[in-house]
Design an enzyme around this catalytic site. Sequence first.
Site, short mmCIF file in Angstrom:
data_model
loop_
_atom_site.label_atom_id
_atom_site.label_comp_id
_atom_site.label_asym_id
_atom_site.label_seq_id
_atom_site.Cartn_x
_atom_site.Cartn_y
_atom_site.Cartn_z
N ARG A 8 -5.66 2.97 9.56
CA ARG A 8 -4.65 2.50 8.61
C ARG A 8 -4.84 0.99 8.49
O ARG A 8 -5.24 0.33 9.47
CB ARG A 8 -3.26 2.84 9.15
CG ARG A 8 -2.17 2.52 8.17
CD ARG A 8 -0.80 2.93 8.70
NE ARG A 8 0.25 2.42 7.83
CZ ARG A 8 1.51 2.32 8.19
NH1 ARG A 8 1.90 2.71 9.39
NH2 ARG A 8 2.40 1.83 7.34
N HIS A 9 -4.55 0.44 7.32
CA HIS A 9 -4.63 -1.02 7.15
C HIS A 9 -3.75 -1.73 8.18
O HIS A 9 -2.80 -1.15 8.70
CB HIS A 9 -4.19 -1.41 5.74
CG HIS A 9 -2.77 -1.00 5.45
ND1 HIS A 9 -1.68 -1.73 5.88
CD2 HIS A 9 -2.27 0.08 4.82
CE1 HIS A 9 -0.58 -1.12 5.51
NE2 HIS A 9 -0.90 0.00 4.88
N ASN A 15 5.26 -4.42 5.16
CA ASN A 15 5.59 -3.65 6.36
C ASN A 15 6.70 -4.36 7.13
O ASN A 15 7.63 -3.72 7.62
CB ASN A 15 4.38 -3.52 7.30
CG ASN A 15 3.30 -2.61 6.76
OD1 ASN A 15 2.11 -2.81 7.05
ND2 ASN A 15 3.66 -1.59 5.99
N ARG A 56 -4.53 -4.59 0.96
CA ARG A 56 -4.38 -4.44 2.41
C ARG A 56 -5.49 -3.62 3.06
O ARG A 56 -5.86 -3.86 4.21
CB ARG A 56 -3.00 -3.86 2.74
CG ARG A 56 -2.60 -2.56 2.03
CD ARG A 56 -1.10 -2.39 2.19
NE ARG A 56 -0.51 -1.15 1.68
CZ ARG A 56 -0.17 -0.90 0.43
NH1 ARG A 56 -0.43 -1.79 -0.53
NH2 ARG A 56 0.43 0.24 0.09
N GLU A 81 -2.21 4.46 -1.87
CA GLU A 81 -1.01 5.02 -1.23
C GLU A 81 -0.18 5.82 -2.23
O GLU A 81 -0.27 5.62 -3.45
CB GLU A 81 -0.18 3.87 -0.61
CG GLU A 81 1.07 4.29 0.15
CD GLU A 81 0.85 5.36 1.25
OE1 GLU A 81 0.17 6.38 0.98
OE2 GLU A 81 1.37 5.18 2.36
N HIS A 150 -3.87 4.55 4.07
CA HIS A 150 -2.44 4.21 4.12
C HIS A 150 -1.70 5.32 4.87
O HIS A 150 -2.24 6.41 5.08
CB HIS A 150 -1.90 4.14 2.69
CG HIS A 150 -2.58 3.13 1.84
ND1 HIS A 150 -2.09 1.85 1.68
CD2 HIS A 150 -3.70 3.20 1.08
CE1 HIS A 150 -2.88 1.18 0.86
NE2 HIS A 150 -3.87 1.97 0.47
#
Length: 196
Positions: A8-9, A15, A56, A81, A150
Amino acid sequence: VKNLFLLRHGETFYNLENRIGGDSKLTDRGMAQAKALARHFRTLHLPYVFTSTKRRTLETARPIANMQDRCEIITLPEFDEIDAGQCDGMRYEDIRENMPEVARARAADKYNYVYPAGEGYATLKERVDRGIKKALYLSGNSDNIIIVGHQAVNRMILSHFLYRRTEDVPYIYIPQDRYFHIISTQNKKLFELRRY
Ligand code: F6P
């Protein structure tokens, strides 16, 4: 492909604010995570790193690709995403307050729920499956591939290989300080959640 590394990034500004969607950049901590991943994977031969079109995932992939001898970043919109439509950029608490019907319907059936003017897990499946097919095709006879995805996309990718019950898929734990290593053996697929 024998080894699929599903990342995942790293941490983004969105976030930190608990905001969904958008095209936020990595924080300093997110950049440090990307560099740590790059060091972790430097001894493997990785001809390709697959990402979404979002900043990202690209910012996470670049240090990984740069630390390899020769490694191409391939951007696939299929790995973008989940599109939260009218809720894009909102915080979960904003949705609960301002669009309580969305929060309620989503909690009742998260897999099948579709955001207004956006997507849901069920509708995401088809495009993520297409992305996986493309990535496997493009990586030819390479033993290892990396996908930087994502939260929702990685849940779909995991379920593609590991056949989870659909109602559990939107709740699979997808941390940012660990990655999934999916190992293909002759007749089965195994996975490990690993620290880097
Ligand atoms: O919060 C990060 C994120 O990737 C959002 O962009 C996305 O809407 C969400 O996770 C998906 O997770 P969930 O389906 O649990 O809201």
